[in-house]
Write a protein that holds these residues in place. Structure first.
Motif, PDB file in Angstrom:
ATOM      1  N   LYS A   1       0.685  -1.267   0.341  1.00  0.00           N
ATOM      2  CA  LYS A   1      -0.231   0.044  -0.179  1.00  0.00           C
ATOM      3  C   LYS A   1       1.446   1.293  -0.164  1.00  0.00           C
ATOM      4  CE  LYS A   1      -3.647  -1.957   1.930  1.00  0.00           C
ATOM      5  NZ  LYS A   1      -5.030  -2.229   1.622  1.00  0.00           N
ATOM      6  N   MET A   2       2.537   1.300  -0.032  1.00  0.00           N
ATOM      7  CA  MET A   2       2.971   2.787  -0.894  1.00  0.00           C
ATOM      8  C   MET A   2       2.361   3.378  -1.528  1.00  0.00           C
ATOM      9  SD  MET A   2       6.604   1.769   0.715  1.00  0.00           S
ATOM     10  CE  MET A   2       7.464   1.464   2.081  1.00  0.00           C
ATOM     11  N   THR A   3       2.603   4.629  -1.395  1.00  0.00           N
ATOM     12  CA  THR A   3       2.001   5.235  -2.460  1.00  0.00           C
ATOM     13  C   THR A   3       3.200   6.177  -2.450  1.00  0.00           C
ATOM     14  OG1 THR A   3       1.510   6.875  -0.384  1.00  0.00           O
ATOM     15  CG2 THR A   3      -0.456   5.364  -1.722  1.00  0.00           C
ATOM     16  N   GLU A   4       3.213   7.423  -3.001  1.00  0.00           N
ATOM     17  CA  GLU A   4       4.070   8.159  -3.721  1.00  0.00           C
ATOM     18  C   GLU A   4       3.593  10.005  -2.764  1.00  0.00           C
ATOM     19  OE1 GLU A   4       4.914   8.968  -7.917  1.00  0.00           O
ATOM     20  OE2 GLU A   4       4.258   7.340  -8.094  1.00  0.00           O
ATOM     21  N   VAL A   5       4.445  10.314  -2.520  1.00  0.00           N
ATOM     22  CA  VAL A   5       4.285  11.631  -1.859  1.00  0.00           C
ATOM     23  C   VAL A   5       4.227  13.292  -3.349  1.00  0.00           C
ATOM     24  CG1 VAL A   5       5.270  13.640  -0.143  1.00  0.00           C
ATOM     25  CG2 VAL A   5       4.847  11.011   0.255  1.00  0.00           C
ATOM     26  N   VAL A   6       3.946  14.249  -3.142  1.00  0.00           N
ATOM     27  CA  VAL A   6       4.411  15.258  -4.594  1.00  0.00           C
ATOM     28  C   VAL A   6       4.515  15.847  -3.898  1.00  0.00           C
ATOM     29  CG1 VAL A   6       3.382  16.030  -5.979  1.00  0.00           C
ATOM     30  CG2 VAL A   6       2.679  14.348  -6.093  1.00  0.00           C
ATOM     31  N   VAL A   7       5.623  16.578  -3.655  1.00  0.00           N
ATOM     32  CA  VAL A   7       6.438  17.771  -3.446  1.00  0.00           C
ATOM     33  C   VAL A   7       6.425  18.853  -3.661  1.00  0.00           C
ATOM     34  CG1 VAL A   7       8.383  19.218  -1.827  1.00  0.00           C
ATOM     35  CG2 VAL A   7       7.992  16.410  -1.529  1.00  0.00           C
ATOM     36  N   LEU A   8       5.878  20.059  -3.529  1.00  0.00           N
ATOM     37  CA  LEU A   8       5.906  21.728  -3.798  1.00  0.00           C
ATOM     38  C   LEU A   8       6.041  22.174  -3.813  1.00  0.00           C
ATOM     39  CD1 LEU A   8       3.547  22.800  -6.284  1.00  0.00           C
ATOM     40  CD2 LEU A   8       3.039  24.177  -4.464  1.00  0.00           C
ATOM     41  N   VAL A   9       7.890  23.018  -4.367  1.00  0.00           N
ATOM     42  CA  VAL A   9       8.297  24.459  -3.751  1.00  0.00           C
ATOM     43  C   VAL A   9       8.118  25.639  -4.405  1.00  0.00           C
ATOM     44  CG1 VAL A   9      10.625  24.941  -3.089  1.00  0.00           C
ATOM     45  CG2 VAL A   9      10.149  22.111  -3.044  1.00  0.00           C
ATOM     46  N   ALA A  10       7.512  25.957  -3.724  1.00  0.00           N
ATOM     47  CA  ALA A  10       7.281  27.918  -4.432  1.00  0.00           C
ATOM     48  C   ALA A  10       8.990  28.810  -3.957  1.00  0.00           C
ATOM     49  CB  ALA A  10       6.772  28.389  -3.928  1.00  0.00           C
ATOM     50  N   CYS A  11       9.295  29.238  -5.053  1.00  0.00           N
ATOM     51  CA  CYS A  11      10.795  29.203  -5.440  1.00  0.00           C
ATOM     52  C   CYS A  11      11.007  30.706  -6.880  1.00  0.00           C
ATOM     53  CB  CYS A  11      11.717  28.854  -5.324  1.00  0.00           C
ATOM     54  SG  CYS A  11      11.653  27.473  -7.185  1.00  0.00           S
ATOM     55  N   ASP A  12      11.767  31.688  -6.516  1.00  0.00           N
ATOM     56  CA  ASP A  12      12.318  32.586  -7.753  1.00  0.00           C
ATOM     57  C   ASP A  12      12.732  31.316  -8.671  1.00  0.00           C
ATOM     58  OD1 ASP A  12      14.295  32.126  -6.404  1.00  0.00           O
ATOM     59  OD2 ASP A  12      15.238  34.612  -5.986  1.00  0.00           O
ATOM     60  N   LYS A  13      13.320  32.257 -10.026  1.00  0.00           N
ATOM     61  CA  LYS A  13      14.240  31.499 -10.631  1.00  0.00           C
ATOM     62  C   LYS A  13      15.117  31.503 -10.921  1.00  0.00           C
ATOM     63  CE  LYS A  13      13.617  31.692 -15.740  1.00  0.00           C
ATOM     64  NZ  LYS A  13      13.252  31.791 -16.802  1.00  0.00           N
ATOM     65  N   GLU A  14      15.881  31.630  -9.892  1.00  0.00           N
ATOM     66  CA  GLU A  14      17.070  31.671  -9.290  1.00  0.00           C
ATOM     67  C   GLU A  14      17.246  30.458  -9.245  1.00  0.00           C
ATOM     68  OE1 GLU A  14      16.247  34.597  -9.048  1.00  0.00           O
ATOM     69  OE2 GLU A  14      16.663  35.349 -11.116  1.00  0.00           O
ATOM     70  N   ALA A  15      16.323  30.084  -8.039  1.00  0.00           N
ATOM     71  CA  ALA A  15      16.806  28.798  -6.775  1.00  0.00           C
ATOM     72  C   ALA A  15      16.403  27.204  -8.092  1.00  0.00           C
ATOM     73  CB  ALA A  15      16.107  29.042  -5.744  1.00  0.00           C
ATOM     74  N   THR A  16      15.640  27.521  -8.656  1.00  0.00           N
ATOM     75  CA  THR A  16      15.074  26.093  -9.532  1.00  0.00           C
ATOM     76  C   THR A  16      15.724  25.611 -10.003  1.00  0.00           C
ATOM     77  OG1 THR A  16      15.124  27.400 -11.457  1.00  0.00           O
ATOM     78  CG2 THR A  16      12.573  27.793 -10.344  1.00  0.00           C
ATOM     79  N   LYS A  17      17.128  25.608 -10.572  1.00  0.00           N
ATOM     80  CA  LYS A  17      18.442  24.492 -10.396  1.00  0.00           C
ATOM     81  C   LYS A  17      18.638  23.698  -9.468  1.00  0.00           C
ATOM     82  CE  LYS A  17      21.357  22.343 -13.160  1.00  0.00           C
ATOM     83  NZ  LYS A  17      20.617  21.393 -13.616  1.00  0.00           N
ATOM     84  N   GLN A  18      18.844  24.502  -8.193  1.00  0.00           N
ATOM     85  CA  GLN A  18      19.329  24.152  -6.908  1.00  0.00           C
ATOM     86  C   GLN A  18      18.525  23.065  -6.129  1.00  0.00           C
ATOM     87  OE1 GLN A  18      19.962  27.200  -3.718  1.00  0.00           O
ATOM     88  NE2 GLN A  18      21.057  25.135  -2.710  1.00  0.00           N
TER      89      GLN A  18
END
Length: 153
Positions: free
Chosen positions: A119-136
């Motif tokens: 019954k293991m499921t996935e976890v969805v993680v959403l991070v709000a950030c500015d454009k410079e931090a997306t690559k990191q």
């Protein structure tokens, strides 16, 4: 911008969230949601559109065939005739086979219900950030074994 990733319920998810917090992402900008698994309600009968791979008629038809042959063979010497005893053998064999399949299915279900690993499921993680931090953030997710990562502008 938003960076979205999916993870398995594991220590890597916790490590990824901790790494994001250490990288300066505030907790308020990190949102994790656990997806619920589909409830396992087995159906008694398969249809042409849906099949779970488990049939209750396999053992029933095999035993019905075997007992039909035995019944019709001994029906030549028993009162009632070969046809009647063949039909009785088919009914008895099918009934016994269905009960065997049901018992086997219940036993198998009891075994698989012990650990809830299936019954293991996935976890969805959403991070709000500015454009410079997306690559990191994307690199942090990949380093911690994310299933997939997406960037939404």
């Amino acid at each position: 911008m938003h960076v979205i990733a999916s993870f398995e319920h594991s220590i890597y998810l916790e490590l990824a969230i901790t790494a994001l917090e250490e990288a300066g992402i505030p907790k308020e900008h990190i949102y994790a949601v656990s997806l619920q698994g589909k409830p396992n309600k087995p159906k008694m009968f398969d249809t042409i559109h849906r099949s779970d791979g488990v049939s209750l008629f396999d053992a029933g038809t095999a035993l019905a065939t075997a007992l039909t042959v035995v019944g019709s063979t001994y029906g030549f010497i028993l009162k009632g005739g070969a046809i009647l005893w063949g039909l009785i053998g088919a009914a008895v064999g099918f009934t016994i086979g269905v009960f065997i399949d049901i018992a086997h299915k219940k036993k198998k279900k009891a075994k698989t219900n012990l650990p809830s690993r299936n019954k293991m499921t996935e976890v969805v993680v959403l991070v709000a950030c500015d454009k410079e931090a997306t690559k990191q953030i994307q690199d942090v997710f990949w380093e911690h074994h994310a299933f997939g990562v997406a960037i939404c502008e």
